[in-house]
Enzyme design. Structure first.
Site, PDB file in Angstrom:
ATOM      1  N   THR A   1       0.950  -0.882   0.024  1.00 47.22           N
ATOM      2  CA  THR A   1      -0.457   0.021  -0.070  1.00 47.22           C
ATOM      3  C   THR A   1       0.741   1.262   0.118  1.00 47.22           C
ATOM      4  OG1 THR A   1      -1.099   0.794   1.297  1.00 47.22           O
ATOM      5  CG2 THR A   1       0.049  -0.052   2.150  1.00 47.22           C
ATOM      6  N   ASP A   2       0.242   2.519  -0.550  1.00 49.12           N
ATOM      7  CA  ASP A   2       1.165   3.476  -0.294  1.00 49.12           C
ATOM      8  C   ASP A   2       1.127   4.132   1.007  1.00 49.12           C
ATOM      9  OD1 ASP A   2      -1.977   4.110   0.072  1.00 49.12           O
ATOM     10  OD2 ASP A   2      -1.908   5.677  -1.287  1.00 49.12           O
ATOM     11  N   GLU A   3       0.304   3.025   2.069  1.00 45.41           N
ATOM     12  CA  GLU A   3       0.352   3.320   3.156  1.00 45.41           C
ATOM     13  C   GLU A   3       2.109   3.699   3.935  1.00 45.41           C
ATOM     14  OE1 GLU A   3      -3.318   3.559   5.492  1.00 45.41           O
ATOM     15  OE2 GLU A   3      -4.306   3.637   3.471  1.00 45.41           O
TER      16      GLU A   3
ATOM     17  N   LYS B   1       2.184  -3.054   7.397  1.00 44.94           N
ATOM     18  CA  LYS B   1       2.917  -3.624   5.940  1.00 44.94           C
ATOM     19  C   LYS B   1       3.394  -3.279   5.678  1.00 44.94           C
ATOM     20  CE  LYS B   1       0.191  -4.069   3.281  1.00 44.94           C
ATOM     21  NZ  LYS B   1      -0.704  -6.149   2.583  1.00 44.94           N
TER      22      LYS B   1
ATOM     23  N   TYR C   1      -0.856  -0.131  11.186  1.00 43.11           N
ATOM     24  CA  TYR C   1      -1.968  -1.315   9.726  1.00 43.11           C
ATOM     25  C   TYR C   1      -0.311  -0.721   9.418  1.00 43.11           C
ATOM     26  CZ  TYR C   1      -3.323  -1.448   4.863  1.00 43.11           C
ATOM     27  OH  TYR C   1      -3.221  -2.117   3.559  1.00 43.11           O
TER      28      TYR C   1
HETATM   29  P1  NAD Z   1     -10.536  -6.907   3.224  1.00 44.66           P
HETATM   30  O1  NAD Z   1      -9.858  -6.597   4.785  1.00 44.66           O
HETATM   31  O2  NAD Z   1     -11.084  -6.620   1.902  1.00 44.66           O
HETATM   32  O3  NAD Z   1      -9.948  -8.521   2.855  1.00 44.66           O
HETATM   33  C1  NAD Z   1      -8.540  -9.441   3.425  1.00 44.66           C
HETATM   34  C2  NAD Z   1      -8.980 -10.554   3.136  1.00 44.66           C
HETATM   35  O4  NAD Z   1      -8.006 -11.332   3.483  1.00 44.66           O
HETATM   36  C3  NAD Z   1      -9.878 -11.363   4.127  1.00 44.66           C
HETATM   37  O5  NAD Z   1     -10.719 -11.972   3.184  1.00 44.66           O
HETATM   38  C4  NAD Z   1      -9.882 -11.861   5.450  1.00 44.66           C
HETATM   39  O6  NAD Z   1     -10.257 -12.958   5.199  1.00 44.66           O
HETATM   40  C5  NAD Z   1      -8.466 -11.647   4.813  1.00 44.66           C
HETATM   41  N1  NAD Z   1      -7.285 -12.764   5.340  1.00 44.66           N
HETATM   42  C6  NAD Z   1      -6.937 -11.862   6.593  1.00 44.66           C
HETATM   43  N2  NAD Z   1      -6.553 -12.497   7.458  1.00 44.66           N
HETATM   44  C7  NAD Z   1      -5.989 -13.470   6.877  1.00 44.66           C
HETATM   45  C8  NAD Z   1      -4.943 -14.769   7.323  1.00 44.66           C
HETATM   46  N3  NAD Z   1      -3.891 -14.801   8.851  1.00 44.66           N
HETATM   47  N4  NAD Z   1      -4.788 -15.773   6.208  1.00 44.66           N
HETATM   48  C9  NAD Z   1      -5.227 -15.935   5.572  1.00 44.66           C
HETATM   49  N5  NAD Z   1      -6.542 -14.925   5.368  1.00 44.66           N
HETATM   50  C10 NAD Z   1      -6.690 -13.997   5.922  1.00 44.66           C
HETATM   51  O7  NAD Z   1      -8.971  -6.242   2.206  1.00 44.66           O
HETATM   52  P2  NAD Z   1      -9.016  -6.103   0.687  1.00 44.66           P
HETATM   53  O8  NAD Z   1      -9.466  -3.825   1.134  1.00 44.66           O
HETATM   54  O9  NAD Z   1      -9.526  -6.739  -0.040  1.00 44.66           O
HETATM   55  O10 NAD Z   1      -7.016  -5.443   0.655  1.00 44.66           O
HETATM   56  C11 NAD Z   1      -6.256  -6.765   0.023  1.00 44.66           C
HETATM   57  C12 NAD Z   1      -5.053  -6.104  -0.063  1.00 44.66           C
HETATM   58  O11 NAD Z   1      -4.142  -5.288  -0.218  1.00 44.66           O
HETATM   59  C13 NAD Z   1      -3.955  -5.944   1.418  1.00 44.66           C
HETATM   60  O12 NAD Z   1      -3.225  -6.877   1.875  1.00 44.66           O
HETATM   61  C14 NAD Z   1      -4.149  -4.848   1.640  1.00 44.66           C
HETATM   62  O13 NAD Z   1      -3.344  -3.999   2.821  1.00 44.66           O
HETATM   63  C15 NAD Z   1      -3.932  -4.288   0.529  1.00 44.66           C
HETATM   64  N6  NAD Z   1      -4.342  -2.779  -0.620  1.00 44.66           N
HETATM   65  C16 NAD Z   1      -5.697  -2.307  -0.196  1.00 44.66           C
HETATM   66  C17 NAD Z   1      -6.178  -1.144  -0.118  1.00 44.66           C
HETATM   67  C18 NAD Z   1      -7.256  -0.647  -0.320  1.00 44.66           C
HETATM   68  O14 NAD Z   1      -7.626   0.335  -1.172  1.00 44.66           O
HETATM   69  N7  NAD Z   1      -8.778  -1.168  -0.047  1.00 44.66           N
HETATM   70  C19 NAD Z   1      -5.212  -0.294  -1.045  1.00 44.66           C
HETATM   71  C20 NAD Z   1      -3.667  -0.793  -1.406  1.00 44.66           C
HETATM   72  C21 NAD Z   1      -3.307  -2.162  -1.524  1.00 44.66           C
HETATM   73  P1  TYD Z   2     -10.001   4.390   5.313  1.00 43.44           P
HETATM   74  O1  TYD Z   2     -11.497   4.246   3.643  1.00 43.44           O
HETATM   75  O2  TYD Z   2     -10.844   3.867   6.414  1.00 43.44           O
HETATM   76  O3  TYD Z   2      -9.301   4.581   3.933  1.00 43.44           O
HETATM   77  P2  TYD Z   2      -7.240   4.595   3.843  1.00 43.44           P
HETATM   78  O4  TYD Z   2      -7.533   4.842   5.779  1.00 43.44           O
HETATM   79  O5  TYD Z   2      -6.650   3.232   4.106  1.00 43.44           O
HETATM   80  O6  TYD Z   2      -6.864   6.313   3.660  1.00 43.44           O
HETATM   81  O7  TYD Z   2     -11.013   6.056   4.515  1.00 43.44           O
HETATM   82  C1  TYD Z   2     -10.148   6.981   3.413  1.00 43.44           C
HETATM   83  C2  TYD Z   2     -10.453   8.862   4.146  1.00 43.44           C
HETATM   84  O8  TYD Z   2     -11.347   8.237   4.984  1.00 43.44           O
HETATM   85  C3  TYD Z   2      -9.141   8.369   4.880  1.00 43.44           C
HETATM   86  O9  TYD Z   2      -8.858   9.597   5.208  1.00 43.44           O
HETATM   87  C4  TYD Z   2     -10.277   8.392   6.686  1.00 43.44           C
HETATM   88  C5  TYD Z   2     -11.797   9.308   6.060  1.00 43.44           C
HETATM   89  N1  TYD Z   2     -12.859   8.755   6.868  1.00 43.44           N
HETATM   90  C6  TYD Z   2     -13.839   9.534   6.956  1.00 43.44           C
HETATM   91  O10 TYD Z   2     -13.586  10.347   7.341  1.00 43.44           O
HETATM   92  N2  TYD Z   2     -14.840   8.375   8.053  1.00 43.44           N
HETATM   93  C7  TYD Z   2     -15.154   7.595   8.182  1.00 43.44           C
HETATM   94  O11 TYD Z   2     -15.808   6.969   8.462  1.00 43.44           O
HETATM   95  C8  TYD Z   2     -14.255   6.613   6.679  1.00 43.44           C
HETATM   96  C9  TYD Z   2     -14.173   4.980   7.804  1.00 43.44           C
HETATM   97  C10 TYD Z   2     -12.490   7.153   6.822  1.00 43.44           C
END
Ligand code: NAD
Ligand code: TYD
Length: 348
Positions: free
Chosen positions: A125-127, A155, A151
């Site tokens: 992630t970019d975070e 990562k 988090y």
């Molecule tokens: P999500 O929370 O929707 O899904 C995570 C999945 O991982 C779930 O199905 C959960 O059951 C499974 N999981 C959790 N712990 C586990 C374990 N110990 N063993 C096996 N499975 C397990 O997450 P997402 O939003 O789909 O993100 C997927 C990946 O992409 C993550 O690694 C996250 O860091 C990365 N990512 C997400 C975003 C975003 O905007 N959502 C952006 C950049 C990177």
């Molecule tokens: P989020 O979807 O939790 O992603 P991330 O924290 O990984 O960027 O949040 C996106 C942005 O929205 C973040 O700046 C926090 C804000 N946010 C709110 O203002 N209200 C909310 O209820 C949530 C979940 C997030």
């Protein structure tokens, strides 16, 4: 090609599996997922009968489960999506983030090292880069890692372990660092699906702090296509940033959601800020564009009406999540099948 996808029952993983099965007729996918609160097999309902897909319930941090899975399947590629992924939960309790995001990644790396694979893709992630000021240039792959939430720190630690396995053991690893995703099947605790579903229910939309924090938004399909390209052409040992150059302030995103739904701005409720809340993220994706020819197809404001329609059309899906009912789906579907599907997966 035999592909192990971890965390495939989550948001991005399920979109990736659907994409990969559609695009690659010669891919066989095993989905290893622990089914935490974020894992939902209803995300994969349409493909659960596909003969090129199998599901295994298990923890990536469980050495025995992971080792026997590798032994039986001879995977060519591993794509590690499995993670605890929500910043707010990591603030409440960092421990599961250490177990899954750091230890789990190391267990997968170790199995990959012992059994041999041709590519290990770590979905990051970019975070991990921390927070930008208003005039700062977007993150590049060489930007310092300065994570601010538990988090992001977990990562970043995993990214470093992935790098170490490449340098020390010659494992062909790649790290991708993507910005904030939106799309179908996103768990309604994240900003956009939470705002859409709350607005549909005429519930308050909680905006943290002053709502001026900036995120760089990318459609999940663009992310999945980027990962696919990385699997096919990415260089081992490299990091690839993924982002669609689509920066928006949170308040503008929330207003846009209300605009599409025709709901009043009076639903917006300012709530106390998230501790350590990163002010701005922005990704420079020049490297993946130049080296692998990737380009985003979506922009958030254009894609929003279609996305809102999806959440409207799939009301049962998100209502079952909000009511906790989605948890029973695994028992219902998989308990009827042979034990080998769930406990001891067969190789293809
Ligand atoms: P999500 O929370 O929707 O899904 C995570 C999945 O991982 C779930 O199905 C959960 O059951 C499974 N999981 C959790 N712990 C586990 C374990 N110990 N063993 C096996 N499975 C397990 O997450 P997402 O939003 O789909 O993100 C997927 C990946 O992409 C993550 O690694 C996250 O860091 C990365 N990512 C997400 C975003 C975003 O905007 N959502 C952006 C950049 C990177
Ligand atoms: P989020 O979807 O939790 O992603 P991330 O924290 O990984 O960027 O949040 C996106 C942005 O929205 C973040 O700046 C926090 C804000 N946010 C709110 O203002 N209200 C909310 O209820 C949530 C979940 C997030």
């Amino acid at each position: 090609m035999r592909v192990l996808v971890t965390g495939g029952a989550g948001f991005i993983g399920s979109n990736f599996i659907r994409h990969a099965l559609q695009v690659h007729a010669d891919w066989y996918i095993t989905n290893l997922d622990k089914l935490t609160y974020a894992g939902n097999l209803e995300n994969l309902r349409d493909i659960e009968g596909d003969s090129r897909y199998s599901f295994v319930k298990g923890d990536i941090a469980d050495r025995q489960v992971v080792d026997s899975l590798f032994k039986e399947n001879h995977f060519d590629v591993v794509v590690n999506f499995a993670a605890e992924s929500h910043v707010d939960r990591s603030i409440l309790d960092p421990a599961p983030f250490i177990d899954t995001n750091i230890k789990g990644t190391q267990v997968l790396l170790e199995a990959a090292r012992h059994h041999g694979i041709s590519k290990f893709v770590q979905v990051s992630t970019d975070e991990v880069y921390g927070s930008l000021g208003p005039g700062d240039p977007p993150f590049i792959e060489e930007s310092l890692l300065q994570p601010n939430s538990p988090y992001a720190a977990s990562k970043a630690a995993a990214d470093m372990m992935v790098r170490a396995y490449c340098r020390t053991y010659g494992l062909p690893t790649i790290v991708t660092r993507c910005s904030n995703n939106y799309g179908p099947y996103q768990f309604p605790e994240k900003l956009i699906p939470l705002m859409i579903t709350n607005a549909l229910e005429d519930k308050p939309l909680p905006v943290y702090g002053d709502g001026q924090n900036v995120r760089d938004w990318i459609h999940v399909e663009d992310h999945c296509r980027a990962i696919d390209l990385v699997i096919q052409g990415g260089q081992a040992g490299e990091v690839y940033n993924i982002g669609a150059s689509c920066e928006m302030k949170n308040l503008d995103v929330v207003r846009a959601v209300l605009g599409v739904l025709g709901k009043p701005e009076s639903l917006i409720t300012f709530v106390p800020d998230r501790p350590g809340h990163d002010r701005r993220y922005a990704i420079d994706a020049t490297k993946i564009s130049k080296e692998l020819g990737w380009k985003p197809r979506y922009r958030l404001l254009d894609a929003l009406p279609e996305l809102v329609r999806w959440y409207r059309d799939n009301e049962t899906w998100w209502r079952r999540i909000k009511a906790g009912e989605y948890k029973n789906y695994y028992e219902k579907v998989y308990s009827r099948r042979s034990a080998s599907v769930t406990a001891s997966p067969k190789g293809k």
